[in-house]
Design a protein around this motif. Structure first.
Motif, PDB file in Angstrom:
ATOM      1  N   ALA A   1      -7.547  -6.120  -0.394  1.00 43.81           N
ATOM      2  CA  ALA A   1      -7.519  -4.713   0.000  1.00 43.81           C
ATOM      3  C   ALA A   1      -8.706  -4.379   0.909  1.00 43.81           C
ATOM      4  O   ALA A   1      -8.555  -3.648   1.907  1.00 43.81           O
ATOM      5  CB  ALA A   1      -7.520  -3.827  -1.240  1.00 43.81           C
TER       6      ALA A   1
ATOM      7  N   TYR B   1       0.848  -1.200   0.000  1.00 37.81           N
ATOM      8  CA  TYR B   1       0.000   0.000   0.000  1.00 37.81           C
ATOM      9  C   TYR B   1       0.880   1.246   0.000  1.00 37.81           C
ATOM     10  O   TYR B   1       1.846   1.345   0.757  1.00 37.81           O
ATOM     11  CB  TYR B   1      -0.916   0.004   1.227  1.00 37.81           C
ATOM     12  CG  TYR B   1      -1.860  -1.181   1.264  1.00 37.81           C
ATOM     13  CD1 TYR B   1      -3.091  -1.123   0.615  1.00 37.81           C
ATOM     14  CD2 TYR B   1      -1.508  -2.353   1.927  1.00 37.81           C
ATOM     15  CE1 TYR B   1      -3.952  -2.217   0.632  1.00 37.81           C
ATOM     16  CE2 TYR B   1      -2.358  -3.442   1.945  1.00 37.81           C
ATOM     17  CZ  TYR B   1      -3.581  -3.374   1.303  1.00 37.81           C
ATOM     18  OH  TYR B   1      -4.425  -4.451   1.328  1.00 37.81           O
TER      19      TYR B   1
ATOM     20  N   ALA C   1      -3.738   0.305  -3.254  1.00 33.98           N
ATOM     21  CA  ALA C   1      -3.334  -1.101  -3.202  1.00 33.98           C
ATOM     22  C   ALA C   1      -2.562  -1.453  -4.469  1.00 33.98           C
ATOM     23  O   ALA C   1      -3.050  -1.262  -5.586  1.00 33.98           O
ATOM     24  CB  ALA C   1      -4.565  -1.994  -3.073  1.00 33.98           C
TER      25      ALA C   1
END
Length: 737
Positions: A528, A474, A490
């Motif tokens: 994510a 991230y 992400a």
């Protein structure tokens, strides 16, 4: 009797047919059997022929065996063979198998049986004559004084065979002077019998006889061999050529000395021509007449086998560009005519150089460059071919202009094989197509190795997804107003078991090509959402948004809305904390069902962003109608903003472009994120231009979820994190897909 379908062999008809057959044998020539014996024998042959005619799986072999059996039974009168063949065609189906006349293909089967019967009779007669002649000749000279009557009988039989045989028979002395020939031999060569008796065998020879043929004949007359058999050509009297199957036997004196030779000659001209036609058809393309891939590989293999250490070979592998569009729009008939014209041009353009041009199939052709001096020769051939293809083609009332791509491989013959050469040429051809078509490309071993490695990587992608080798990192997205981390993007990575951590630039393109991008993208989305829900649960005040890239294939997938809704439902992540990023080109090309999908996603509460904005063509009026919440400015605009911008015209232009894009986005009610922010100066100027958020190395490189968690715990935001980010991260704002 045997049955075949509903037809049955008539026993009475077979017996009557066999009796008539036996009467014909006695009427037409000498029969060394009693009446009863000949009728029993011919009844067996009649039944055999009927069974062959009625058999489900038809073969004419039994008829050939019957023909041979007639000769073996000494029924060798040529007129008897004629009666047998004629009766088989005219009477057999009505008398012996009366129900077969209306059966499909009966006429074809009868014709095949007639031909096989005659062929078996002729071959057996030739073999019989050969054997008989040897026996007769030897017996005649050994027993001339003792068995005068036997000699006359033998001579009579020989003469019957000699004169009536369907194959040519000739006798010559040891000097090659012809002593006698039968009528079949004379007819075969177009001479009268008397004229041939004054001819020497050597005068009939063909200049292109195979090497060693006359040496074999000399060894035969010297007594080194008893017989010889070869295929030989003869000149007919009119100058034409006849091909024969020649069998020569040596006849000796009583004391063993060679005396004369007996030749049995069968005309195989038609059979040879048929074989040549069949070979041509097997080795040439029926549409264009060019050599096909079989002949090409046969020739290439022979060249490689015969090549010396310094000999070089080249291959130009050519494929017409967008030929399928011509077939689809104008029809396959016109496409075939176009291929014929192109084939003729290719053959003509290299004819002076003697290069082989072959059609490999479809719209693919190959030119074999034999014995060139290097790559320049092969390139020259490729350019000739491209020029020949590029000239306008008139087909019917259409004028077509086509182009082609050519892959060129040239190397020493000793360093390659046929399969390796064509594999390299095929790869190089597609390099030429990828580089824009209408051009040639030269094989590069290093590039080929990279392609092979890339293919291996693509092949291992599905298994890697199943084994859980992918991870998500991230990258922070920071507010330019208060330096707080408001979102993360992400970014997928591949934890390869051998290559370590592999970046998306090495495998995302492969995933898009193979279609795996849909499954991989769904996995990234769920991962994510799972991590974002954990952050929301631990740090609800942060309201951290997770931004996930969607590939164009995902947007077009009919289940995209259900997939996103399911991911939110299973992870319990609020829809407002999920942002989906789409490229500018994907959004601008969206229509129909994909456009409705975007509106349905927005109705779920999911935020939508356009990634790399400014690099494509955007219809602003269309953009205004899309349910978009955020624009992410492409990195090149931000990279142009430098510390010395006051003195750089290019930097000023980039800053003005960013200012205009920010104002445009705000006018449309959209937030703006700047990608690839790498310095404090860039962050400050973007803030001055009222850009909302920034993303890049200055704010932090992509990192595992645990790093983001630690950052949320420590409250480290904005430029404060820049000092601790890896100096070599340099990721900017990466795309996941």
């Amino acid at each position: 009797m045997p049955e075949a379908g509903d037809e049955q062999l008539s026993r009475a008809g077979a017996e009557a047919y066999a009796a008539e057959w036996a009467r014909a044998a006695r009427r037409l020539g000498f029969v060394p059997l009693t009446v009863a014996e000949s009728e029993r024998l011919l009844l067996v042959h009649t039944v055999r022929l009927a069974q062959a005619l009625l058999a489900e799986a038809f073969t004419a072999q039994p008829a050939e065996e019957v023909g041979r059996a007639l000769v073996e039974s000494h029924l060798i009168e040529p007129r008897f063979l004629g009666w047998s063949v004629t009766a088989l065609g005219q009477r057999f189906t009505t008398e012996v198998v009366p129900g077969s006349a209306g059966r499909p293909r009966t006429a074809e089967r009868v014709a095949a049986l007639q031909g096989a019967l005659a062929a078996g009779f002729a071959r057996a007669l030739r073999d019989h004559t050969f054997t008989q002649q040897e026996r007769i000749a030897r017996s005649a000279w050994k027993a001339r004084n003792a068995v005068e009557q036997a000699l006359r009988d033998s001579e009579a039989r020989f003469r019957a065979v000699f004169k009536g045989a369907a194959i040519g028979i000739g006798i010559a002395d040891l000097d090659g002077q012809i002593l006698d020939v039968n009528q079949s031999f004379a007819d075969m060569l177009g001479y009268p019998v008397e004229e041939l008796r004054r001819v020497n065998v050597a005068s009939l020879a063909h200049p292109d006889d195979a090497d060693g043929m006359w040496e074999l004949y000399r060894e035969l007359i010297e007594g080194k061999h008893e017989s010889a058999r070869v295929e030989k050509r003869y000149h007919r009297k009119d100058g034409s050529v006849v091909r024969t199957d020649l069998a020569v036997s040596l006849i000796r004196h009583d004391d063993g000395r060679p005396r004369f030779t007996v030749a049995m000659v069968e005309d195989i001209t038609e059979r040879y021509e048929l074989q040549q036609r069949l070979r041509f058809q097997a080795l040439h393309d029926p549409l264009t007449g060019l050599p096909n891939r079989t002949l090409f590989f046969e020739t290439l293999g022979q060249l490689l086998a015969d090549a010396g250490p310094e000999h070089r070979l080249g291959v130009c592998f050519l494929d017409l560009d967008r030929f399928k569009a011509i077939n689809d729009s104008l029809g396959h008939d016109l496409g075939d005519r176009l291929l014929t014209v192109i084939a003729r041009r290719l053959a003509d353009c290299v004819a002076a150089h003697g290069h082989l041009v072959a059609r490999m199939g479809g719209d693919e052709f190959v030119i074999l460059v034999d014995g060139g001096d290097g790559i320049d020769d092969a390139v020259g051939v490729a350019e000739l071919a491209l020029a020949a293809v590029a000239a306008p083609v008139h087909v019917g009332d259409q004028q077509l202009t086509v182009s082609a791509s050519v892959g060129i491989v040239e190397c020493p013959a000793a360093e390659t094989s046929a399969s390796e050469l064509m594999k390299a040429a095929d790869s190089t051809l597609y390099w030429a197509k990828a580089e824009g078509r209408g051009r040639w490309a030269v094989y590069d071993p290093e590039r080929s190795a990279q392609d092979i490695a890339r293919s291996a990587l693509a092949a291992s992608l599905p298994a890697a997804l199943e084994r859980g080798e992918f991870v998500v990192h991230y990258q922070p997205i920071v507010s330019l107003h208060d330096a707080s981390m408001v979102a993360v993007e992400a970014l997928v990575r591949w934890q390869h078991p051998e290559r370590g951590l592999v970046g998306p630039d090495h495998f995302i393109g492969l995933a898009e090509e193979t279609g795996l991008i849909v499954a991989l993208g769904e996995w990234v989305l769920r991962r994510a959402c799972h991590d974002a829900e954990a952050w929301h649960r631990q740090f609800p005040a942060a309201k951290l948004v997770v931004s996930v890239n969607l590939a164009a294939r995902q947007v077009d997938h009919p289940d995209i809305v259900e997939t996103v809704a399911d991911a939110l439902s299973h992870t319990r992540l609020p829809a407002g904390l999920l942002q989906l990023e789409l490229t500018e080109s994907a959004v601008m090309g969206t229509a129909g069902e994909p456009l409705r999908a975007l509106h349905r996603l927005a109705e779920l509460g999911v935020r939508l962003a356009i990634d790399d904005f400014g690099t494509g063509y955007s219809n602003l009026a269309y953009l205004r109608r899309l349910p978009i919440h955020c624009l992410k400015l492409a990195g090149p605009f931000v990279e142009g903003i430098r510390a010395d911008a006051a003195g750089g015209l290019g930097d000023q232009r980039d800053e003005r472009i960013v200012d205009a894009l920010v104002r445009l986005a705000h006018a449309l009610g959209l937030r703006v994120t700047a990608e690839a922010v790498e310095t404090r100066v860039q962050a400050e100027r973007l803030h001055a231009l009222h850009c909302d958020t920034g993303q890049g190395r200055w704010f932090g490189a992509p990192a595992p979820a645990a790093t983001i968690t630690a950052r949320l715990c420590g409250g480290v935001d904005g430029g404060e994190a820049a000092g601790s980010s890896p100096a070599g991260a340099g990721e900017g704002a990466e795309r996941t897909q």
